[in-house]
Scaffold this motif. Sequence first.
Motif, mmCIF file in Angstrom:
data_model
loop_
_atom_site.group_PDB
_atom_site.id
_atom_site.type_symbol
_atom_site.label_atom_id
_atom_site.label_comp_id
_atom_site.label_asym_id
_atom_site.label_seq_id
_atom_site.Cartn_x
_atom_site.Cartn_y
_atom_site.Cartn_z
ATOM 1 N N ALA A 3 -11.183 7.560 -0.073
ATOM 2 C CA ALA A 3 -12.227 8.152 -0.951
ATOM 3 C C ALA A 3 -13.397 7.232 -0.933
ATOM 4 N N LYS A 4 -14.610 7.784 -0.865
ATOM 5 C CA LYS A 4 -15.823 6.994 -0.791
ATOM 6 C C LYS A 4 -16.332 6.708 -2.187
ATOM 7 N N LYS A 5 -16.676 5.444 -2.418
ATOM 8 C CA LYS A 5 -17.231 5.045 -3.693
ATOM 9 C C LYS A 5 -18.289 3.994 -3.401
ATOM 10 N N GLY A 6 -19.546 4.395 -3.551
ATOM 11 C CA GLY A 6 -20.645 3.484 -3.181
ATOM 12 C C GLY A 6 -20.630 3.247 -1.699
ATOM 13 N N GLU A 7 -20.753 1.946 -1.286
ATOM 14 C CA GLU A 7 -20.757 1.592 0.140
ATOM 15 C C GLU A 7 -19.372 1.208 0.630
ATOM 16 N N GLY A 8 -18.431 1.110 -0.303
ATOM 17 C CA GLY A 8 -17.104 0.693 0.122
ATOM 18 C C GLY A 8 -16.073 1.776 -0.093
ATOM 19 N N ASN A 9 -14.914 1.555 0.447
ATOM 20 C CA ASN A 9 -13.790 2.476 0.298
ATOM 21 C C ASN A 9 -12.738 1.825 -0.577
ATOM 22 N N TYR A 10 -12.003 2.587 -1.210
ATOM 23 C CA TYR A 10 -10.892 2.040 -2.002
ATOM 24 C C TYR A 10 -9.721 2.988 -1.861
ATOM 25 N N ARG A 11 -8.512 2.473 -2.177
ATOM 26 C CA ARG A 11 -7.293 3.269 -2.054
ATOM 27 C C ARG A 11 -6.933 3.841 -3.424
ATOM 28 N N GLN A 12 -6.813 5.189 -3.492
ATOM 29 C CA GLN A 12 -6.407 5.829 -4.734
ATOM 30 C C GLN A 12 -4.959 5.480 -5.048
ATOM 31 N N GLU A 13 -4.674 5.555 -6.295
ATOM 32 C CA GLU A 13 -3.298 5.306 -6.700
ATOM 33 C C GLU A 13 -2.386 6.340 -6.048
ATOM 34 N N ASN A 14 -1.238 5.889 -5.688
ATOM 35 C CA ASN A 14 -0.218 6.713 -5.044
ATOM 36 C C ASN A 14 -0.653 7.239 -3.671
ATOM 37 N N ALA A 15 -1.788 6.704 -3.167
ATOM 38 C CA ALA A 15 -2.229 7.144 -1.830
ATOM 39 C C ALA A 15 -1.340 6.484 -0.778
ATOM 40 N N GLU A 16 -1.065 7.205 0.268
ATOM 41 C CA GLU A 16 -0.202 6.700 1.340
ATOM 42 C C GLU A 16 -1.040 5.879 2.321
ATOM 43 N N VAL A 17 -0.624 4.670 2.570
ATOM 44 C CA VAL A 17 -1.343 3.774 3.482
ATOM 45 C C VAL A 17 -0.513 3.590 4.742
ATOM 46 N N GLU A 18 -1.099 3.945 5.886
ATOM 47 C CA GLU A 18 -0.397 3.808 7.154
ATOM 48 C C GLU A 18 -0.400 2.349 7.602
ATOM 49 N N GLU A 19 0.633 2.002 8.349
ATOM 50 C CA GLU A 19 0.718 0.645 8.900
ATOM 51 C C GLU A 19 -0.340 0.466 9.987
ATOM 52 N N ARG A 20 -1.056 -0.634 9.944
ATOM 53 C CA ARG A 20 -2.132 -0.892 10.917
ATOM 54 C C ARG A 20 -1.850 -2.190 11.670
ATOM 55 N N PHE A 21 -2.276 -2.217 12.918
ATOM 56 C CA PHE A 21 -2.045 -3.396 13.754
ATOM 57 C C PHE A 21 -3.134 -4.450 13.534
ATOM 58 N N MET A 22 -4.396 -4.015 13.501
ATOM 59 C CA MET A 22 -5.512 -4.942 13.351
ATOM 60 C C MET A 22 -5.703 -5.348 11.885
ATOM 61 N N ASP A 23 -6.052 -4.378 11.052
ATOM 62 C CA ASP A 23 -6.308 -4.666 9.635
ATOM 63 C C ASP A 23 -4.976 -4.756 8.906
ATOM 64 N N SER A 24 -4.342 -5.915 9.020
ATOM 65 C CA SER A 24 -2.993 -6.086 8.476
ATOM 66 C C SER A 24 -2.972 -6.697 7.079
ATOM 67 N N MET A 25 -4.140 -7.243 6.623
ATOM 68 C CA MET A 25 -4.180 -7.833 5.285
ATOM 69 C C MET A 25 -4.197 -6.725 4.232
ATOM 70 N N ASP A 26 -3.611 -7.037 3.083
ATOM 71 C CA ASP A 26 -3.555 -6.030 2.020
ATOM 72 C C ASP A 26 -4.940 -5.558 1.610
ATOM 73 N N ILE A 27 -5.872 -6.486 1.444
ATOM 74 C CA ILE A 27 -7.225 -6.118 1.016
ATOM 75 C C ILE A 27 -7.926 -5.296 2.083
ATOM 76 N N GLU A 28 -7.604 -5.590 3.367
ATOM 77 C CA GLU A 28 -8.188 -4.804 4.450
ATOM 78 C C GLU A 28 -7.631 -3.384 4.421
ATOM 79 N N LYS A 29 -6.314 -3.281 4.141
ATOM 80 C CA LYS A 29 -5.697 -1.957 4.061
ATOM 81 C C LYS A 29 -6.239 -1.179 2.859
ATOM 82 N N GLU A 30 -6.439 -1.942 1.763
ATOM 83 C CA GLU A 30 -6.884 -1.281 0.543
ATOM 84 C C GLU A 30 -8.312 -0.780 0.671
ATOM 85 N N ARG A 31 -9.172 -1.606 1.232
ATOM 86 C CA ARG A 31 -10.597 -1.248 1.292
ATOM 87 C C ARG A 31 -10.972 -0.570 2.597
ATOM 88 N N GLY A 32 -10.098 -0.609 3.576
ATOM 89 C CA GLY A 32 -10.382 0.041 4.851
ATOM 90 C C GLY A 32 -11.459 -0.651 5.660
#
Length: 291
Positions: A3-32
Amino acid sequence: MRAKKGEGNYRQENAEVEERFMDSMDIEKERGITIAAKNASFIYNNIKVNIVDTPGHSDFGGEVERILDMVDGAILLVDASEGPLPQTRFVLKKALEKEKAEKLRKDKLEKEKAGKEKAEKEKKLKEQKLKEDKAKEEKAREDKEREKKKAEEKKKAEAQAKADEARSEAMRKENLKRMQGLAGASGGENSTGTALKSSGPASGSPGYRPRLAALVKSNLTYPGDVSGNPRAEVEVKINSNGTILSSRILTPSGNKAWDEAVLRAAQKTEILPRDIDGRFPDSVFIFSLTP
């Protein structure tokens, strides 16, 4: 889900986050977004290729510059739906600055290489010129030595020719004087003007034969004692200088060993002495020798 909020992205509650190879940090996954650079590698045609994902936001410019210093090239990816963002321009600017700096560095290296090659070429040309100059100097020195040697040889040849000419002239005068004496010239011992002294007898002065016999006898070698008193008569042929050309027994003594010893002694004498008038005897001269 994003979901877009301002210039950044954030993860909605209960949103499903796929496993990523590059962006492996939690904050990277959360903010995309990408915060720390990551790399992935693969083999292509026996060549290992490393792909490095860098942050795109200006807040992480240090990470971008660090990665740009490590890689050989860069690929800028722009989201087609969002278009270029401020961070897009930031990353592009850094990449272009890196390219410019790399170009300047390559230009500098090429200039240094060109300068070094020019210096090496000038050095080789200088060494070649010094070598050629040295060869010219050596050739000039050899030519000078050759000319000097030639001049010395010429001078020596001229001196030798002059000496030979003087010797020939003296010999010619002596032969002429001798021929005139043999022919019988007029004038006495005290003649003046162009008159010559009276020629002596063709057989020499009275004491010449005994003197010649004594000279030949001094060269005689006879094995043992001589029996009796053998007398060998010898004929010698000489040139104008008194050199004996040939000799032979004209009248044998009856003692063959004595005759051979006398003949050897005559040949060993080589040159007859001059007579009291300074002349040599006839070209054919006969004398006898006894023990």
